[in-house]
Design a protein around this motif. Sequence first.
Motif, PDB file in Angstrom:
ATOM      1  N   ILE A   7       0.841  -1.196   0.000  1.00  0.00           N
ATOM      2  CA  ILE A   7       0.000   0.000   0.000  1.00  0.00           C
ATOM      3  C   ILE A   7       0.876   1.246   0.000  1.00  0.00           C
ATOM      4  N   PHE A   8       0.243   2.393  -0.247  1.00  0.00           N
ATOM      5  CA  PHE A   8       0.907   3.689  -0.099  1.00  0.00           C
ATOM      6  C   PHE A   8       0.225   4.452   1.024  1.00  0.00           C
ATOM      7  N   MET A   9       1.030   5.140   1.848  1.00  0.00           N
ATOM      8  CA  MET A   9       0.494   5.909   2.970  1.00  0.00           C
ATOM      9  C   MET A   9       1.090   7.312   3.010  1.00  0.00           C
ATOM     10  N   GLU A  10       0.250   8.263   3.411  1.00  0.00           N
ATOM     11  CA  GLU A  10       0.733   9.582   3.782  1.00  0.00           C
ATOM     12  C   GLU A  10       0.038   9.988   5.075  1.00  0.00           C
ATOM     13  N   PHE A  39       4.745   1.692   1.362  1.00  0.00           N
ATOM     14  CA  PHE A  39       5.423   2.859   0.810  1.00  0.00           C
ATOM     15  C   PHE A  39       4.791   4.072   1.480  1.00  0.00           C
ATOM     16  N   GLY A  40       5.621   4.950   2.024  1.00  0.00           N
ATOM     17  CA  GLY A  40       5.037   6.081   2.732  1.00  0.00           C
ATOM     18  C   GLY A  40       5.937   7.289   2.751  1.00  0.00           C
ATOM     19  N   THR A  41       5.330   8.431   2.998  1.00  0.00           N
ATOM     20  CA  THR A  41       6.096   9.666   3.119  1.00  0.00           C
ATOM     21  C   THR A  41       6.897   9.649   4.423  1.00  0.00           C
ATOM     22  N   LYS A  42       7.926  10.456   4.459  1.00  0.00           N
ATOM     23  CA  LYS A  42       8.872  10.450   5.579  1.00  0.00           C
ATOM     24  C   LYS A  42       8.194  10.716   6.915  1.00  0.00           C
ATOM     25  N   LEU A  55       9.007   1.530   3.417  1.00  0.00           N
ATOM     26  CA  LEU A  55       9.847   2.062   2.346  1.00  0.00           C
ATOM     27  C   LEU A  55       9.478   3.526   2.114  1.00  0.00           C
ATOM     28  N   GLU A  56      10.433   4.411   2.327  1.00  0.00           N
ATOM     29  CA  GLU A  56      10.145   5.835   2.164  1.00  0.00           C
ATOM     30  C   GLU A  56       9.926   6.177   0.696  1.00  0.00           C
ATOM     31  N   CYS A  57       8.903   6.965   0.453  1.00  0.00           N
ATOM     32  CA  CYS A  57       8.545   7.328  -0.920  1.00  0.00           C
ATOM     33  C   CYS A  57       7.827   8.671  -0.898  1.00  0.00           C
ATOM     34  N   GLU A  58       8.369   9.638  -1.600  1.00  0.00           N
ATOM     35  CA  GLU A  58       7.714  10.935  -1.664  1.00  0.00           C
ATOM     36  C   GLU A  58       6.542  10.900  -2.644  1.00  0.00           C
TER      37      GLU A  58
END
Length: 284
Positions: A7-10, A39-42, A55-58
Motif C-alpha cells: 500500500i501507499f500511505m501519507e 510505501f510512505g512519506t517520511k 519504504l520511504e517514498c515521496e
Amino acid sequence: MKRAVVIFMEKKRDLLLQFGCLYTSFKHINAKDTDLVVFGTKDVLPLLPDDCVKLECEKASHPPELLHYPRINSIHCFTTEKAKELEKHYDIILRTDVDTFLTPAWNHYYPTTYTVGKGGYATYQIVKDHLKRVAKELGLNHRSLHNLGATHYGKTKSVIDVSTLAVTIGKHLLTKEFKTDKGKWPSWYGGVINMYSNEIAVNHLIKDVSIDRRHLDFESTSSDSVMNHAHLHCWHTDHVFSKFQFTAGKYDKLETKNLNMNKIKDYCLAIALKAKRDLPEIMK
C-alpha cells in the motif's frame, strides 16, 4: 512462496484510521507467508508498527498536475528505485488501497493468473470508446477488457510493470485529456484516472487476466461469510461497515461481544474497533 500486501500511505487522519484496520486484519489472519509493505512519506512511516516493511517514498510531483491528483501515489510508488527491491523478496504481491481488510480466506488464496477485482467506472459505451481511443493514440493495445478493480494480484514484476505503465498513461490523461475539462461522472471523468490508466496498462501488458469479483474488492457491507472472500474493500456507503461512519466515530460506543466474526460486516466492525483499542497512537 513469499507474498506481500503493498500500500501507499501519507500522514492524513482518515488514512491512518484505515491503515489501522488493514494492519489489524493482517495481524488477525496470521499469514505466515505474507508481509505488509508500506510505501510512505517520511513523516508517516515512524508512526507505523515496526513489523511492517517500511519504504520511504515521496508523493508524485512531476509534472505538477500530479500534485492535484493524490490517488496516483498508490501506483507511482511502484516506479521508484525502492520498488525494485520487491522483486528480490516477493514472488507475488497484492497492490491495494489502504481502506481494505484481509480475511482468513487470504491464507488459501493463490490465483494462477494475474487477478484484479471488479471496477465500475466504464458502464457507458462512451467511456469504453474513449479508453480504446487513448490506448490507440499512445500506441498501446486494448483487448476490450473493461471495469478492472483497483486491487491487482500477481507476479511481482507484472504488478510493477503494470503500475509503471499506468503512471505514464496517467500523466498523459492529466496533462492532455483532462487538462481543462475534468468531465463528469459516470461518463468520461478525470476523477478516476487511476482506474482508466490501469485498465489500459493491463490490456496492453497482461495476456491472461482474471476479474475475481468474489475474492478481491468485495464489499465491506456484506453479510456473507468471511471465508468466502479474501479481501474486502470499503466503498462509498454509510451502511455497516462504513469507513466514513468509522472515521466520524459513530461506532466507538458499540459493543463487540455479540458480533459474528464469520459475517463480513461484523468482522470489519470488530477488527476496526480492536484497532482503535490496540493502536491508540495512530487511531486518534
